[in-house]
Design an enzyme around this catalytic site. Structure first.
Site, PDB file in Angstrom:
ATOM      1  N   ASP A  36      67.392 -17.074 -79.186  1.00  0.00           N
ATOM      2  CA  ASP A  36      68.372 -16.019 -79.360  1.00  0.00           C
ATOM      3  C   ASP A  36      67.872 -15.163 -80.520  1.00  0.00           C
ATOM      4  O   ASP A  36      66.979 -15.567 -81.266  1.00  0.00           O
ATOM      5  CB  ASP A  36      69.766 -16.621 -79.639  1.00  0.00           C
ATOM      6  CG  ASP A  36      70.870 -15.633 -79.304  1.00  0.00           C
ATOM      7  OD1 ASP A  36      71.988 -16.067 -79.007  1.00  0.00           O
ATOM      8  OD2 ASP A  36      70.574 -14.414 -79.303  1.00  0.00           O
TER       9      ASP A  36
HETATM   10  C1  GLC Z   1      72.744 -11.792 -79.087  1.00  0.00           C
HETATM   11  C2  GLC Z   1      73.339 -12.806 -78.124  1.00  0.00           C
HETATM   12  C3  GLC Z   1      72.496 -13.039 -76.915  1.00  0.00           C
HETATM   13  C4  GLC Z   1      71.781 -11.745 -76.560  1.00  0.00           C
HETATM   14  C5  GLC Z   1      70.783 -11.466 -77.657  1.00  0.00           C
HETATM   15  C6  GLC Z   1      70.078 -10.123 -77.463  1.00  0.00           C
HETATM   16  O1  GLC Z   1      72.967 -12.188 -80.404  1.00  0.00           O
HETATM   17  O2  GLC Z   1      73.707 -14.068 -78.676  1.00  0.00           O
HETATM   18  O3  GLC Z   1      73.359 -13.476 -75.863  1.00  0.00           O
HETATM   19  O4  GLC Z   1      71.115 -11.891 -75.314  1.00  0.00           O
HETATM   20  O5  GLC Z   1      71.375 -11.499 -78.953  1.00  0.00           O
HETATM   21  O6  GLC Z   1      70.985  -9.081 -77.591  1.00  0.00           O
END
Ligand code: GLC
Length: 751
Positions: A263
């Site tokens: 993430d």
């Molecule tokens: C965010 C989310 C994730 C997302 C990623 C990119 O913090 O937790 O679900 O795909 O970052 O935006």
């Protein structure tokens, strides 16, 4: 003639010669693993390091020297996110990146129809493919542990079996476009509060029976090509570097051959990420980023720091090669998959898909006196009340926020549908979130209204006394603490004084319909005062069309709840037994200076008793039960029978029943099969969902429905023996139209 033949054979020879020189990794006729091995063998260590971490907000480097392309990621589970700048979250301001906003995944789950998941996955995959994306960062399948969970709207509800059945076709639909689904957030992202710091503490029964099954299905049946570990911790290790979940379970037990993508900003360490962590690092904020230094991405944990450890001999390239293999495999399945379809964007088919999923996911919770569908002939004067009737909802909510090409509001949808058949008027009713931009996407709406709540309510009540029907459209709105990533809700209650307004409207006009737009259960203190209640979900671009379809009866509602609506938080295991958002004393400590970054233990004391499992155990009557959903027709179930009274240890058994439409119009019913283990060595829920089927029937027609089950449907996870166990003894199959509406039972035994 001869000349032509000679020329032909010369060309063929040249082509064959060229083919002979074509490297294996570039030859699409070669087996995938051979191409991976060949490409890996040609890469330098620096090139290997380059491909396992981001080079921008949403892409990772390729190997230009070898013609291996970059990989592009995109959010999110409900639609293709608008482009952001190379290094910033700000909008890039492109004019070609508006998308179809599909309904939120709670709505998809509420259809209880895997065909809708196939339609959804295929459609959103086509849009990702058309936009040149290689990985879709979705779907999310975290279990709904508390109605306060900020991202529940992005997930598929409280039951592991329903989530498992609904996520597999979505993944297959996406990936048939040559786009990887990246199932998330693995695992135990069940709250947003302290999401980077909380350490989920639970026993292996809850882990294996409740929180892992949907991910297990996504990987072993959906064959997801990517997975995103969550921000939180488990066994005091961040999920991005969690040995147990990534190495032992995901890669070991489940044989996952895809890529674990971090993430954004979830990686915190180099050595542990190397040996037991993700394969690709994204979103790490480094000093370089803040200072705008050119080498920002080189200072990622899996970049220069990792290369340095290899050069110092701390690591060989063993782990690096394994990560690169996975990244190359992903690349051959997506960016280097030259056989993939062309995709499509904002097509009428995608609009139709969004509307169809909305039509099938909307849940009719209550309909006293058959107030619905609207009887426009005799009662043409419709008053619509509420901010959610006009507010743009495809924005907001965090990373799943979209720049939809269009969005039909509930008010607009009703006006279009009712047209000259009646009069549709509107009053605001209440003022909620008047913000106009989310993640840089500007709604363009100015919802500001200087009137007081009393003035707004007085106007609404006055107008209500003159209308044939009052349709209140309220709920939550994906603003902070109202179904939004990074924040949980602060209570079960509706915000902005809606409860008071609804009660006032109910007194002013008993033909009141409440449409609740939310991704979570909400309290309904006025539930007895309101004859008709509909759960509307975040429905995306086609919101107004889908709601008008169902309210006017053009479509017969067939959605069923994917999670329980509790009467109060005390009726929820996580709140009565568990800890949420953590232990009070520890939350206090974290407020002290120097403790803000502490790890917060969250004990899932409720264990496997989540959702209806808890309601059954504690004999709680929910506001609306799991699996509940009404129709404009009625269905009767025959007594269920079993193919044999005893199931052999390795055999199967079929439960059969007949469903009949005893009403006046065609409709769809969701027949649910629950299994009850009458006696077990370990505590078990009274019943658990182990089958469901949506059947469409014309008036007066009947259809046999059958469920063939085997020992897996009878098993629980024995966390001492670390294995699934189906204990010989008596069981019961229960068939019903919700967890609280059991229509028949039949006993059988496991040999
Ligand atoms: C965010 C989310 C994730 C997302 C990623 C990119 O913090 O937790 O679900 O795909 O970052 O935006």
């Amino acid at each position: 003639m001869i000349k032509r033949t000679l020329l032909g054979s010369l060309l063929l020879a040249a082509a064959l010669g060229a083919a002979a020189q074509q490297p294996i990794y570039q030859d699409p006729t070669q087996p995938l693993e051979k191409r991976v091995d060949d490409a890996l063998s040609r890469m330098t260590t620096a090139e290997k390091i380059a491909v396992i971490h981001a080079q921008s907000k949403f892409c990772s480097a390729g190997v230009p020297r070898l013609g291996i392309p970059e990989l592009w990621m995109t959010d999110g589970p409900h639609g293709i996110r608008p482009e952001v700048l190379w290094d910033e979250w700000d909008q890039a301001g492109w004019s070609n990146d508006s998308c179809t906003a599909f309904p939120a995944l709670t709505c998809l789950a509420a259809t209880w129809n895997p065909d809708m998941s196939t339609l959804y996955g295929r459609s959103i995959g086509e849009e990702a493919r058309y936009r040149g994306k290689d990985v879709l960062l979705g779907p999310g399948v975290n279990i709904y542990r508390t109605p306060l969970g900020g991202r529940n709207f992005e997930y598929m509800g409280e039951d592991p079996y329903l989530s498992s059945r609904m996520v597999v076709p979505y993944i297959q639909g996406v990936q048939q476009n040559g786009v990887a689904a990246c199932v998330k957030h693995f695992a135990l992202n069940n709250q947003e509060a302290y999401r980077n710091q909380y350490n989920a503490q639970l026993d292996d029964r809850a882990l294996y029976e409740i929180y892992l099954p949907a991910f297990h299905a996504a990987v072993t049946e959906g064959h997801a090509w990517a997975i995103m570990p969550a921000y939180n911790l488990y066994e005091r290790q961040h999920l991005a570097e969690n040995k147990r979940l990534l190495n032992d379970i995901l890669r070991g037990e489940w044989k996952f051959d895809g890529v674990a993508i971090s993430d954004w900003g979830a990686v915190h360490n180099t050595p542990r990420t190397v040996t037991q962590g993700v394969d690709m690092e994204f979103g790490t904020a480094t000093d370089g980023l803040r200072a705008g230094a050119k080498n920002a991405y080189d200072s990622y944990y899996l970049a220069q720091p990792y290369l340095k450890l290899i050069q110092e001999g701390v690591f060989s390239t063993k782990e690096l090669d394994e990560k690169v293999r996975r990244v190359l495999r992903l690349g051959f399945r997506t960016a280097m998959n030259y056989a993939k379809p062309m995709g499509s964007m904002n097509s009428p088919e995608h609009s139709a898909a969004a509307r169809r999923i909305g039509d099938e996911g909307i849940v009719l919770l209550k309909n006293d006196g058959n107030l619905l569908p609207l009887n426009l002939e005799n009662h043409p004067n419709i008053l619509v009340v509420g901010e959610n009737a006009i507010k743009m909802m495809t924005v907001g909510g965090g990373s799943s926020s979209l720049k939809a090409r269009y969005e039909i509001s509930p008010l607009e949808g009703l006006k279009q549908r009712i047209g000259t058949q009646g009069q549709v008027s509107y009053v605001r009713g209440y003022v909620g979130d008047v913000g106009g931009s989310y993640n840089g996407v500007h709604s363009g709406q100015d919802l500001s209204d200087s009137r007081t709540p009393e003035q707004l309510q007085a106007e609404a009540v006055e107008a209500a006394t003159k209308a044939d029907y009052v349709i209140f459209v309220g709920g939550l709105n994906k603003a902070d603490h109202q179904d939004c990533e990074g924040t949980d809700r602060l209570s079960l209650a509706l915000p902005y004084g809606q409860d008071k307004l609804i009660s006032a409207l109910a007194k002013a006009n008993h033909h009141l319909v409440v449409v609740n737009i939310s991704g979570n259960a909400v309290a309904m203190p006025w539930v007895k005062e309101v004859p008709a209640i509909m759960q509307g979900w975040y429905l995306g671009s086609e919101t107004g069309h889908a709601l008008a379809d169902v309210l006017t009866g053009d479509v017969n509602p067939s959605g069923h709840l994917p999670f329980t609506f509790p009467q109060s938080l005390n009726d929820v295991g996580a709140h009565r037994l568990g800890e949420y958002p953590g232990r009070a004393t520890e939350l206090e400590r974290m407020k002290q200076p120097g403790h803000q970054g502490d790890t917060l233990d969250v004990r899932y004391n409720e264990g496997i008793f989540v959702g209806y499992r808890f309601a059954d155990k504690e004999r709680i009557t929910p506001l609306f039960p799991f699996g509940h959903g009404l129709s404009y027709t009625t269905f009767v179930f025959s007594r269920p029978t079993v193919s044999q009274s005893t199931m052999t240890a390795d055999g199967s058994l079929t439960v059969r029943l007949t469903v009949t439409n005893t009403g006046q119009r065609t409709g769809e019913e969701v027949v649910q099969l629950y299994i009850s283990d009458k006696k077990s060595a370990l505590p078990r829920p009274i019943k658990e969902l182990k089958g469901f089927r949506k059947v469409r029937l014309d008036p007066g027609k009947s259809q046999e429905v059958s469920f063939t089950i085997d020992r897996t449907a009878l098993s629980y996870f024995d966390d001492q023996a670390h294995q699934w166990v189906a204990e010989p003894g008596d069981f019961e199959a229960l068939v019903g139209a919700s967890a609280a509406d059991i229509r028949g039972k039949v006993k059988f035994a496991l040999q």
